[in-house]
Design a protein around this motif. Structure first.
Motif, PDB file in Angstrom:
ATOM      1  N   ASP A  62    -117.921 -73.902 -54.453  1.00 13.60           N
ATOM      2  CA  ASP A  62    -117.323 -74.759 -53.425  1.00 13.60           C
ATOM      3  C   ASP A  62    -115.813 -74.591 -53.288  1.00 13.60           C
ATOM      4  O   ASP A  62    -115.302 -74.381 -52.191  1.00 13.60           O
ATOM      5  CB  ASP A  62    -117.646 -76.234 -53.660  1.00 13.60           C
ATOM      6  N   THR A  63    -115.074 -74.719 -54.377  1.00 13.30           N
ATOM      7  CA  THR A  63    -113.613 -74.708 -54.294  1.00 13.30           C
ATOM      8  C   THR A  63    -113.019 -73.968 -55.487  1.00 13.30           C
ATOM      9  O   THR A  63    -113.702 -73.719 -56.489  1.00 13.30           O
ATOM     10  CB  THR A  63    -113.051 -76.141 -54.276  1.00 13.30           C
ATOM     11  N   ALA A  64    -111.723 -73.658 -55.399  1.00 18.44           N
ATOM     12  CA  ALA A  64    -111.045 -72.987 -56.508  1.00 18.44           C
ATOM     13  C   ALA A  64    -109.543 -73.013 -56.293  1.00 18.44           C
ATOM     14  O   ALA A  64    -109.063 -73.219 -55.173  1.00 18.44           O
ATOM     15  CB  ALA A  64    -111.519 -71.543 -56.634  1.00 18.44           C
ATOM     16  N   LYS A  65    -108.811 -72.808 -57.379  1.00 19.58           N
ATOM     17  CA  LYS A  65    -107.394 -72.478 -57.257  1.00 19.58           C
ATOM     18  C   LYS A  65    -107.308 -71.016 -56.844  1.00 19.58           C
ATOM     19  O   LYS A  65    -108.148 -70.188 -57.218  1.00 19.58           O
ATOM     20  CB  LYS A  65    -106.661 -72.678 -58.588  1.00 19.58           C
ATOM     21  N   LEU A  66    -106.273 -70.692 -56.069  1.00 13.45           N
ATOM     22  CA  LEU A  66    -106.106 -69.340 -55.555  1.00 13.45           C
ATOM     23  C   LEU A  66    -104.665 -68.885 -55.741  1.00 13.45           C
ATOM     24  O   LEU A  66    -103.729 -69.641 -55.464  1.00 13.45           O
ATOM     25  CB  LEU A  66    -106.458 -69.307 -54.063  1.00 13.45           C
ATOM     26  N   LYS A  90    -116.281 -72.267 -49.054  1.00  6.38           N
ATOM     27  CA  LYS A  90    -117.377 -72.260 -48.085  1.00  6.38           C
ATOM     28  C   LYS A  90    -116.887 -72.144 -46.651  1.00  6.38           C
ATOM     29  O   LYS A  90    -117.464 -71.420 -45.852  1.00  6.38           O
ATOM     30  CB  LYS A  90    -118.245 -73.515 -48.264  1.00  6.38           C
ATOM     31  N   ASP A  91    -115.817 -72.863 -46.304  1.00  3.97           N
ATOM     32  CA  ASP A  91    -115.372 -72.800 -44.917  1.00  3.97           C
ATOM     33  C   ASP A  91    -114.054 -72.061 -44.723  1.00  3.97           C
ATOM     34  O   ASP A  91    -113.600 -71.866 -43.601  1.00  3.97           O
ATOM     35  CB  ASP A  91    -115.281 -74.197 -44.297  1.00  3.97           C
ATOM     36  N   GLY A  92    -113.418 -71.623 -45.824  1.00  5.68           N
ATOM     37  CA  GLY A  92    -112.208 -70.816 -45.705  1.00  5.68           C
ATOM     38  C   GLY A  92    -110.924 -71.591 -45.560  1.00  5.68           C
ATOM     39  O   GLY A  92    -109.850 -70.997 -45.487  1.00  5.68           O
ATOM     40  N   ASP A  93    -110.977 -72.923 -45.490  1.00  3.62           N
ATOM     41  CA  ASP A  93    -109.740 -73.705 -45.413  1.00  3.62           C
ATOM     42  C   ASP A  93    -108.937 -73.529 -46.701  1.00  3.62           C
ATOM     43  O   ASP A  93    -109.515 -73.405 -47.794  1.00  3.62           O
ATOM     44  CB  ASP A  93    -110.045 -75.186 -45.207  1.00  3.62           C
TER      45      ASP A  93
END
Length: 287
Positions: A62-66, A90-93
């Motif tokens: 779902d999410t991560a630090k980048l 998932k949605d690229g935001d």
């Protein structure tokens, strides 16, 4: 004060747009070596399966630090940016703080719209944020729209990987996590909008992926040269000109999967749309 969104800003916008297209394909060196002695067909198939599954497995977090480091070079000019923040896989935001050309930039991507804010700088309308529609920008520049800022679509890149295009390159540690590194070649023609991308990127694009033991991407390294359209001024005057090249070197790293991420667009009243003012010829924005 001179507009902050000129040469370095233009490179950043181009990098954001092209980086989205290339998010699933790229490399830092060399080509894959499927015929290397001692590498069995079964091993290649296992590597291909791991690479094909990596995007879905990463998105499932779902999410991560980048963190991202981008070096963009065009017409003898180079812009380097380093970013840290969070991403919705998932949605690229995403929301990043990017340091480019020594200037800190607050950057958000929401629904494939890029927002940037340079502290102390103002747009011609006196507003703190600029807005660029990445899909429209890519269409204007003939880059296609598939995959722009949208990791959810990157499974398409995995489907363009064949057994002959994958080789295992050993074990390495990324951010304190044990990973397996793979070299991959992606058949550009097999991608969505492949005919258009093939004109920009060539027939194949190499990529390197570092996958953790859960099959998720921890690092993706990209180095590619992209043919950009002939400048509008040259085309309008009938001058002959060869397509220019934009070289983009990118390293993406993911960590802290599953963390809370909530990215929102800035208030409309604080935003100026610069999509149609983005330089087409390497000069100052139109309009």
């Amino acid at each position: 004060m001179r507009n902050a969104w000129t040469k370095s800003g233009a490179l950043m916008v181009a990098t954001a747009a092209l980086g989205g297209v290339l998010a699933g394909c790229g490399s830092d060196d060399g080509s894959d070596t499927p015929g290397k002695a001692g590498r069995s067909g079964a091993a290649r198939e296992q590597g291909t399966a791991a690479v094909r599954a990596a995007y879905d497995r990463t998105a499932q977090a779902d999410t991560a630090k980048l963190t991202v480091r981008v070096r963009a070079t065009a017409d003898g000019q180079t812009a380097v940016s380093d970013g840290r923040g969070v991403v919705d896989l998932k949605d690229g935001d995403s929301a990043l703080t990017v340091t480019a050309q020594g200037r800190p930039v607050e950057q958000r991507v929401v629904d494939q719209i890029l927002y940037q804010k340079v502290p102390g700088a103002r747009t011609p309308a006196g507003k703190p944020w600029v807005r660029v529609d990445l899909k429209r920008l890519a269409s204007q520049q003939g880059l296609g729209t598939q995959g722009i800022g949208d990791p959810a679509r990157s499974a398409a890149f995995a489907r363009a990987v064949t057994d002959r295009g994958v080789s295992k390159a050993g074990r390495e540690t990324v951010g304190g996590v044990a990973t397996t590194r793979y070299r991959v070649n992606v058949d550009v023609g097999a991608l969505p909008d492949g005919a258009n991308l093939r004109r920009q990127l060539g027939p194949a694009v190499p990529m390197q992926l570092w996958l953790d033991d859960d099959g998720r991407i921890r690092r993706q390294q990209i180095e590619t040269a992209v043919k950009t359209p002939i400048p509008a001024s040259a085309a309008a005057s009938g001058q002959s000109a060869a397509p220019q090249q934009l070289r983009i070197d990118t390293i993406l790293e993911y960590s802290d999967f599953g963390m809370d991420v909530d990215v929102e667009a800035p208030p409309t009243a604080q935003v100026t749309d610069l999509t149609d003012r983005t330089p087409q010829d390497g000069g100052t924005p139109r309009g």
